[in-house]
Design a protein around this motif. Structure first.
Motif, mmCIF file in Angstrom:
data_model
loop_
_atom_site.group_PDB
_atom_site.id
_atom_site.type_symbol
_atom_site.label_atom_id
_atom_site.label_comp_id
_atom_site.label_asym_id
_atom_site.label_seq_id
_atom_site.Cartn_x
_atom_site.Cartn_y
_atom_site.Cartn_z
ATOM 1 N N ALA A 1 -4.269 9.036 -6.876
ATOM 2 C CA ALA A 1 -3.323 9.264 -5.779
ATOM 3 C C ALA A 1 -4.067 9.372 -4.451
ATOM 4 N N GLN A 2 -5.228 10.010 -4.461
ATOM 5 C CA GLN A 2 -6.004 10.154 -3.234
ATOM 6 C C GLN A 2 -6.461 8.795 -2.708
ATOM 7 N N GLU A 3 -6.897 7.933 -3.598
ATOM 8 C CA GLU A 3 -7.347 6.604 -3.187
ATOM 9 C C GLU A 3 -6.189 5.791 -2.603
ATOM 10 N N ALA A 4 -5.038 5.819 -3.280
ATOM 11 C CA ALA A 4 -3.878 5.056 -2.814
ATOM 12 C C ALA A 4 -3.354 5.600 -1.491
ATOM 13 N N LEU A 5 -3.311 6.926 -1.370
ATOM 14 C CA LEU A 5 -2.800 7.555 -0.150
ATOM 15 C C LEU A 5 -3.741 7.312 1.026
ATOM 16 N N LYS B 1 0.836 -1.205 0.000
ATOM 17 C CA LYS B 1 0.000 0.000 0.000
ATOM 18 C C LYS B 1 0.869 1.251 0.000
ATOM 19 N N ARG B 2 1.941 1.211 0.811
ATOM 20 C CA ARG B 2 2.861 2.353 0.875
ATOM 21 C C ARG B 2 3.515 2.602 -0.485
ATOM 22 N N ASN B 3 4.006 1.535 -1.100
ATOM 23 C CA ASN B 3 4.691 1.674 -2.388
ATOM 24 C C ASN B 3 3.765 2.233 -3.462
ATOM 25 N N GLN B 4 2.513 1.761 -3.459
ATOM 26 C CA GLN B 4 1.538 2.257 -4.428
ATOM 27 C C GLN B 4 1.277 3.746 -4.206
ATOM 28 N N ALA B 5 1.175 4.147 -2.942
ATOM 29 C CA ALA B 5 0.924 5.555 -2.616
ATOM 30 C C ALA B 5 2.098 6.431 -3.046
ATOM 31 N N ILE B 6 3.322 5.943 -2.865
ATOM 32 C CA ILE B 6 4.506 6.695 -3.270
ATOM 33 C C ILE B 6 4.512 6.904 -4.780
ATOM 34 N N LEU C 1 6.730 5.559 5.883
ATOM 35 C CA LEU C 1 7.574 4.882 6.861
ATOM 36 C C LEU C 1 8.208 3.646 6.230
ATOM 37 N N ASN C 2 9.335 3.234 6.804
ATOM 38 C CA ASN C 2 9.976 2.009 6.317
ATOM 39 C C ASN C 2 9.448 0.796 7.075
ATOM 40 N N ASP D 1 -5.853 4.797 1.387
ATOM 41 C CA ASP D 1 -5.790 3.379 1.742
ATOM 42 C C ASP D 1 -4.553 3.082 2.580
ATOM 43 N N TYR D 2 -3.424 3.681 2.185
ATOM 44 C CA TYR D 2 -2.173 3.451 2.923
ATOM 45 C C TYR D 2 -2.254 4.029 4.335
ATOM 46 N N ILE D 3 -2.744 5.260 4.445
ATOM 47 C CA ILE D 3 -2.795 5.911 5.760
ATOM 48 C C ILE D 3 -3.803 5.207 6.678
ATOM 49 N N SER D 4 -4.924 4.782 6.116
ATOM 50 C CA SER D 4 -5.977 4.159 6.929
ATOM 51 C C SER D 4 -5.681 2.701 7.275
ATOM 52 N N ASN D 5 -5.049 1.982 6.358
ATOM 53 C CA ASN D 5 -4.931 0.529 6.531
ATOM 54 C C ASN D 5 -3.501 -0.019 6.507
ATOM 55 N N GLY D 6 -2.516 0.827 6.336
ATOM 56 C CA GLY D 6 -1.146 0.330 6.271
ATOM 57 C C GLY D 6 -0.161 1.042 7.168
ATOM 58 N N ARG D 7 -0.278 2.340 7.252
ATOM 59 C CA ARG D 7 0.706 3.126 7.988
ATOM 60 C C ARG D 7 0.736 2.796 9.473
ATOM 61 N N ASN D 8 -0.437 2.629 10.090
ATOM 62 C CA ASN D 8 -0.487 2.336 11.532
ATOM 63 C C ASN D 8 0.214 1.027 11.876
ATOM 64 N N LYS D 9 0.113 0.040 10.972
ATOM 65 C CA LYS D 9 0.782 -1.242 11.215
ATOM 66 C C LYS D 9 2.304 -1.084 11.174
ATOM 67 N N LEU D 10 2.775 -0.216 10.271
ATOM 68 C CA LEU D 10 4.206 0.050 10.204
ATOM 69 C C LEU D 10 4.663 0.853 11.419
#
Length: 299
Positions: free
Chosen positions: A185-189, A133-138, A213-214, A191-200
């Motif tokens: 970009a809005q959809e990817a960003l 999700k992060r990579n797609q958002a980037i 985040l890495n 999705d990443y912030i809501s469902n991926g970033r917190n796990k990282l």
């Protein structure tokens, strides 16, 4: 006049008054140190003794080292700025670099990606994982905004306005600009912030407002983004070299090809001078020529 003292005063001037970035200051220091080493080797102990003849000898040495015209031009610009500072401070009466013309440079046409290549990249990330999700958002964000990689890694959560679809970007010299981004970009960003970033983020003990985040939950670096893009190219089986700036080139080229005006693209890219943006017109001219040749009955 104490050469080292004036050198330090110039660096402080760049830091405080010009608000130059650390990278810019590093280049100025490098160029200035190279010139001071040359003066020392030539037995010139005073900045007053630098004249046209001395500068020509310096340039000859640079060309003998087979430096590119771009490198020589940058060094001349740095030294011209240094002597302009000395002139402003009343340390010298005349800037000997004023009458030294900068070498004419060949402006290479910037490399960019075609839409077919981009489409392959947009379908390689595993969107079931946080890193995917992060990579797609980037990828989506770099292409949607044309931002620099340094601006991308500095992006904070608070700088994103999803309601307006805009980012507040911290550019060179701490200059800020608002940049819009589209629905992909809005959809990817989102999705990443809501469902991926917190796990990282949970993998780190440190809170951060950085968006990207890495794998360890700490802010991603410029080098990390480049590695991400390299991996995406490998997965897409593309025979291209993809660096973040190529996505910036692609953004500008595609915008101009679709009819965006030069001033608007300049503002979106955060270019201080229009001449920096005009390099992309070479690409669009080629594009228009192809359209003309393929469409005009008497082309």
């Amino acid at each position: 006049m104490d050469i080292q003292k004036e050198r330090q005063a110039f660096i402080e001037y760049l830091q405080i008054e010009k608000n130059a970035s650390s990278n810019t200051i590093q280049f100025y220091e490098y160029d200035l140190n190279a010139f001071l080493e040359f003066l020392n080797k030539e037995g010139i102990t005073s900045l007053f003794d630098v004249d046209y003849a001395v500068i020509r000898i310096f340039l000859t040495e640079l060309y003998d080292r087979q430096l590119s015209r771009r490198s020589v031009s940058r060094k001349l610009s740095s030294l011209r700025m240094f002597y302009r500072f000395l002139e402003r401070e009343g340390k010298i009466e005349f800037n000997p670099f004023l009458n030294i013309s900068l070498p004419k440079m060949n402006k290479p046409i910037p490399e960019f990606l075609y839409e077919e290549e981009l489409e392959k990249l947009f379908h390689v990330s595993d969107l079931n994982t946080s890193l995917g999700k992060r990579n797609q958002a980037i990828l989506e964000l770099l292409y949607a905004t044309g931002m620099r990689v340094s601006e991308c890694v500095k992006l904070s959560i608070e700088n994103i306005d999803f309601s307006l679809g805009t980012l507040l970007v911290q550019g060179k010299g701490r200059k800020e600009r608002y940049v819009p981004f589209g629905s992909f970009a809005q959809e990817a960003l989102s999705d990443y912030i809501s469902n991926g970033r917190n796990k990282l983020l949970a993998k780190s003990n440190h809170a951060t407002q950085h968006v990207f985040l890495n794998a360890k939950g700490t802010p991603l670096t410029d080098r990390g983004v480049r590695k991400v893009l390299d991996q995406m190219v490998q997965k897409a089986a593309l025979t291209i070299h993809l660096h973040p700036h190529k996505l910036r080139h692609t953004f500008a080229t595609h915008m101009l090809n679709e009819g965006a005006d030069l001033r608007s693209v300049q503002e979106l890219l955060g270019h201080e001078h229009l001449s920096s943006t005009q390099i992309y017109t070479h690409v669009t001219k080629d594009h228009l020529r192809k359209i003309y040749n393929n469409s005009h009955p008497r082309a």
